[in-house]
Design an enzyme around this catalytic site. Structure first.
Site: not given
Length: 167
Positions: A48, A51-52, A13, A60, A33, A10, A78
């Site tokens: 997540h 959020e993009r 990054k 993936e 990953t 957190r 990531d």
């Protein structure tokens, strides 16, 4: 170009990496990953993804990233920690095998002509692991981080949301 970004959990990054990628490309790739361990983890992954925005291509791949051909793209990888966990568990917690396989896979992947922004965790800066497997993984992570950082053109350490240029 390889830009290595490391820091604690957190520390900012991913946000920093995504901002850097957006400055380099109008359609960056987000390479996730992580394996899906349980329903809670699956829900976290789904959050997540939400959020993009539409500019991101989501891929993936939990281990064999070198089979992805991404010429002239900007890729946010990531993250090394989750990716390395897959090698570690698949090798039955053998550091030597996991490190050898991860280095070889990284080298094949990073040989492409693209912008790679790779995120990792500095897990050795926290509490000392209290299990043998935990201590082995901290060592494995540290050695892989050193390997990637040496090959990187740029390196940034994230601390409390602040980027510190280290290379």
């Amino acid at each position: 170009m390889i830009h290595y970004i490391s820091g604690g959990q957190r520390s900012g990054k991913t946000k920093f990496a995504m901002q850097a990628a957006s400055q380099l490309s109008s359609n960056p790739v987000y390479l996730a990953t992580s394996r899906i361990w349980d329903t809670e983890h699956q829900a976290r992954i789904a959050l997540h993804k939400q959020e993009r925005d539409h500019q991101w291509e989501n891929i993936e791949e939990e281990k064999e990233v070198s089979r992805l051909i991404l010429p002239n793209r900007t890729v946010v990888f990531d993250c090394v920690t989750l990716w390395l966990t897959n090698f570690f568990s698949d090798s039955h917690y053998n550091i030597d095998i996991a490190l050898k396989e991860a280095k070889a896979e990284f080298d094949l992947f990073a040989a492409q002509e693209f912008n790679l922004i790779i995120i990792s965790n500095e897990i050795g800066m926290g509490v000392h692991a209290d299990t043998e497997i935990g201590r082995k993984f901290v060592d494995l992570q540290g050695w892989m981080n050193q390997y990637i950082a040496q090959k990187a053109d740029k390196a940034t350490l994230m601390v409390s949301g602040l980027p510190i240029t280290i290379k």
